[in-house]
Scaffold this motif. Structure first.
Motif, PDB file in Angstrom:
ATOM      1  N   ARG A 150     -15.229   0.746 -36.203  1.00  0.00           N
ATOM      2  CA  ARG A 150     -15.126   1.452 -34.924  1.00  0.00           C
ATOM      3  C   ARG A 150     -13.672   1.651 -34.501  1.00  0.00           C
ATOM      4  NH1 ARG A 150     -19.730  -0.671 -35.765  1.00  0.00           N
ATOM      5  NH2 ARG A 150     -21.661  -0.150 -34.634  1.00  0.00           N
ATOM      6  N   SER A 151     -12.871   0.613 -34.619  1.00  0.00           N
ATOM      7  CA  SER A 151     -11.468   0.744 -34.230  1.00  0.00           C
ATOM      8  C   SER A 151     -10.696   1.599 -35.230  1.00  0.00           C
ATOM      9  CB  SER A 151     -10.822  -0.638 -34.100  1.00  0.00           C
ATOM     10  OG  SER A 151     -10.880  -1.341 -35.335  1.00  0.00           O
ATOM     11  N   MET A 152     -11.042   1.486 -36.528  1.00  0.00           N
ATOM     12  CA  MET A 152     -10.344   2.288 -37.532  1.00  0.00           C
ATOM     13  C   MET A 152     -10.645   3.768 -37.352  1.00  0.00           C
ATOM     14  SD  MET A 152     -10.492   0.009 -41.052  1.00  0.00           S
ATOM     15  CE  MET A 152     -12.263  -0.313 -41.028  1.00  0.00           C
ATOM     16  N   VAL A 153     -11.891   4.091 -37.070  1.00  0.00           N
ATOM     17  CA  VAL A 153     -12.272   5.488 -36.872  1.00  0.00           C
ATOM     18  C   VAL A 153     -11.600   6.051 -35.626  1.00  0.00           C
ATOM     19  CG1 VAL A 153     -14.204   6.970 -36.200  1.00  0.00           C
ATOM     20  CG2 VAL A 153     -14.434   5.419 -38.145  1.00  0.00           C
ATOM     21  N   ALA A 154     -11.548   5.260 -34.556  1.00  0.00           N
ATOM     22  CA  ALA A 154     -10.904   5.721 -33.323  1.00  0.00           C
ATOM     23  C   ALA A 154      -9.419   5.982 -33.549  1.00  0.00           C
ATOM     24  CB  ALA A 154     -11.095   4.685 -32.221  1.00  0.00           C
ATOM     25  N   TRP A 189     -23.784   4.757 -37.722  1.00  0.00           N
ATOM     26  CA  TRP A 189     -22.756   4.897 -36.698  1.00  0.00           C
ATOM     27  C   TRP A 189     -21.710   5.924 -37.122  1.00  0.00           C
ATOM     28  CZ3 TRP A 189     -17.520   4.419 -36.129  1.00  0.00           C
ATOM     29  CH2 TRP A 189     -17.031   4.356 -34.815  1.00  0.00           C
ATOM     30  N   VAL A 190     -21.268   5.846 -38.375  1.00  0.00           N
ATOM     31  CA  VAL A 190     -20.280   6.802 -38.879  1.00  0.00           C
ATOM     32  C   VAL A 190     -20.832   8.225 -38.800  1.00  0.00           C
ATOM     33  CG1 VAL A 190     -19.039   7.573 -40.945  1.00  0.00           C
ATOM     34  CG2 VAL A 190     -19.103   5.138 -40.373  1.00  0.00           C
ATOM     35  N   GLY A 194     -20.068  12.395 -36.446  1.00  0.00           N
ATOM     36  CA  GLY A 194     -19.708  13.611 -37.168  1.00  0.00           C
ATOM     37  C   GLY A 194     -18.755  13.383 -38.323  1.00  0.00           C
ATOM     38  N   ILE A 195     -18.795  12.199 -38.908  1.00  0.00           N
ATOM     39  CA  ILE A 195     -17.911  11.837 -40.019  1.00  0.00           C
ATOM     40  C   ILE A 195     -18.760  11.656 -41.275  1.00  0.00           C
ATOM     41  CG2 ILE A 195     -16.285  10.098 -40.885  1.00  0.00           C
ATOM     42  CD1 ILE A 195     -15.709   9.453 -37.906  1.00  0.00           C
ATOM     43  N   ASP A 196     -18.278  12.168 -42.401  1.00  0.00           N
ATOM     44  CA  ASP A 196     -18.972  11.984 -43.669  1.00  0.00           C
ATOM     45  C   ASP A 196     -18.678  10.596 -44.234  1.00  0.00           C
ATOM     46  OD1 ASP A 196     -20.026  14.569 -43.686  1.00  0.00           O
ATOM     47  OD2 ASP A 196     -18.254  15.402 -44.682  1.00  0.00           O
ATOM     48  N   ILE A 197     -19.585  10.100 -45.068  1.00  0.00           N
ATOM     49  CA  ILE A 197     -19.369   8.803 -45.705  1.00  0.00           C
ATOM     50  C   ILE A 197     -19.912   8.844 -47.124  1.00  0.00           C
ATOM     51  CG2 ILE A 197     -21.522   7.864 -44.728  1.00  0.00           C
ATOM     52  CD1 ILE A 197     -20.042   5.109 -44.631  1.00  0.00           C
TER      53      ILE A 197
END
Length: 318
Positions: A150-154, A189-190, A194-197
């Motif tokens: 969560r913090s890395m994505v933010a 969550w990812v 709207g983020i691909d994984i």
């Protein structure tokens, strides 16, 4: 460059989209590519004593890979749509990639992994700027990485997360059900942002080839990838195949299950292959609202394409 076509791919917007993406892919792609909308099925985890297939029956190797990294497509990937990466390509902006997992920890040979992945992606996507940032921690399990996501994505706002998952959890003998739930929750969550994984399953080593717990951990990563319709790199199956081409798989492994320089380069190539082919997956068909009275509307097809080569489940995860 021509791609294999299905009957449904003879005209329309999907064909135009495939042609537009084709210029971004390496010249070797058409040599081993599945038909648009198809994918290689997960390769099963055979017993250590299972005989190798005869050369005549062997599946052709993916020639787009370096000779020492070549494996059949069925032992390399499961494909699914990558909407965020495709949107970045259409907007002609840099693709931001967050790499997590213990081979992304930046220690020893692993420090070269983000560079290898970035170089492989830029070679596969000419004239596209790719920025890979690795944020792995040595020995980190899925639940810990999920909490940090969560913090890395933010902070990064990536288009794509590439997650090596399962190996540390297996070595720590984490409860498999709890592992699957933690991984599933993090993937959801990812995607919800709207983020691909893309998931990369565990490494293969002969010492654990018959360990039921370890192979079940591999299958759990596969099941999450299938359920959440995200691309999966079959590292376990690929490394197992490569180990049969030589006397041992140790040529890929460093100490304590960490990949050496060759193993990291092959993993970067394999992940890139899964990503570029996933970009060719067609968009979901629109729901048909013109249905007869009382007849249910047609639903969209699942994100992940159905396998074409094998039906048995495969195992994998780091």
């Amino acid at each position: 460059m021509a791609f294999p076509q299905t009957a449904a791919d003879t005209q329309g917007p999907q064909r135009r989209l495939a042609r537009g993406l084709a210029v971004l892919l390496p010249l070797g792609l058409s040599l081993a590519s599945p038909a648009l909308g198809e994918t290689s099925a997960p390769a099963p985890v055979p017993a250590a004593s299972s005989p190798a297939p005869s050369p005549a029956a062997a599946e052709a190797l993916d020639q787009s890979l370096s000779p020492e990294c070549r494996v059949p497509g069925s032992k390399l990937y499961t494909l699914a749509r990558l909407k965020a990466v495709k949107a970045a390509l259409k907007e002609k902006r840099p693709i931001h990639v967050l790499a997590i997992g213990s081979s992304s920890a930046g220690l020893g040979a692993s420090a070269s992994y983000p560079v290898k992945l970035e170089n492989a992606l830029e070679q596969a996507l000419p004239d596209v700027q790719v920025e890979v940032e690795a944020r792995g921690l040595p020995g980190e399990v899925a639940s810990g990485a999920g909490e940090r996501l969560r913090s890395m994505v933010a902070e990064m706002e990536p288009d794509l997360v590439v997650w090596q998952v399962g190996t540390n959890d297996a070595l720590a003998r984490v409860d498999i059900e709890a592992f699957g739930e933690a991984l599933d929750e993090s993937v959801q969550w990812v995607k919800s942002h709207g983020i691909d994984i893309v998931l990369i399953d565990p490494v293969f080593t002969e010492s654990l080839a018959d360990d039921a717990y370890y192979t079940q951990m591999v299958r759990t990563v596969q099941e999450v990838a299938r359920r959440e319709a995200v691309p999966l790199v079959h590292r376990y199956a690929a490394m197992r195949f490569l180990s049969t081409q030589r006397t041992t798989e140790a040529h890929m492994l460093g100490r304590h299950f960490r990949l050496n320089d060759l193993g990291l380069r092959c993993m970067a190539e394999h992940a890139t292959r899964a990503i570029t082919l996933s970009l060719l997956q067609p968009e979901a068909a629109k729901v048909d609202t013109k249905t007869e009275a009382g007849a249910p509307a047609k639903s969209d097809p699942p994100d992940a394409a159905r396998g074409t080569s094998e039906s048995a489940p495969t195992a994998a995860g780091k």
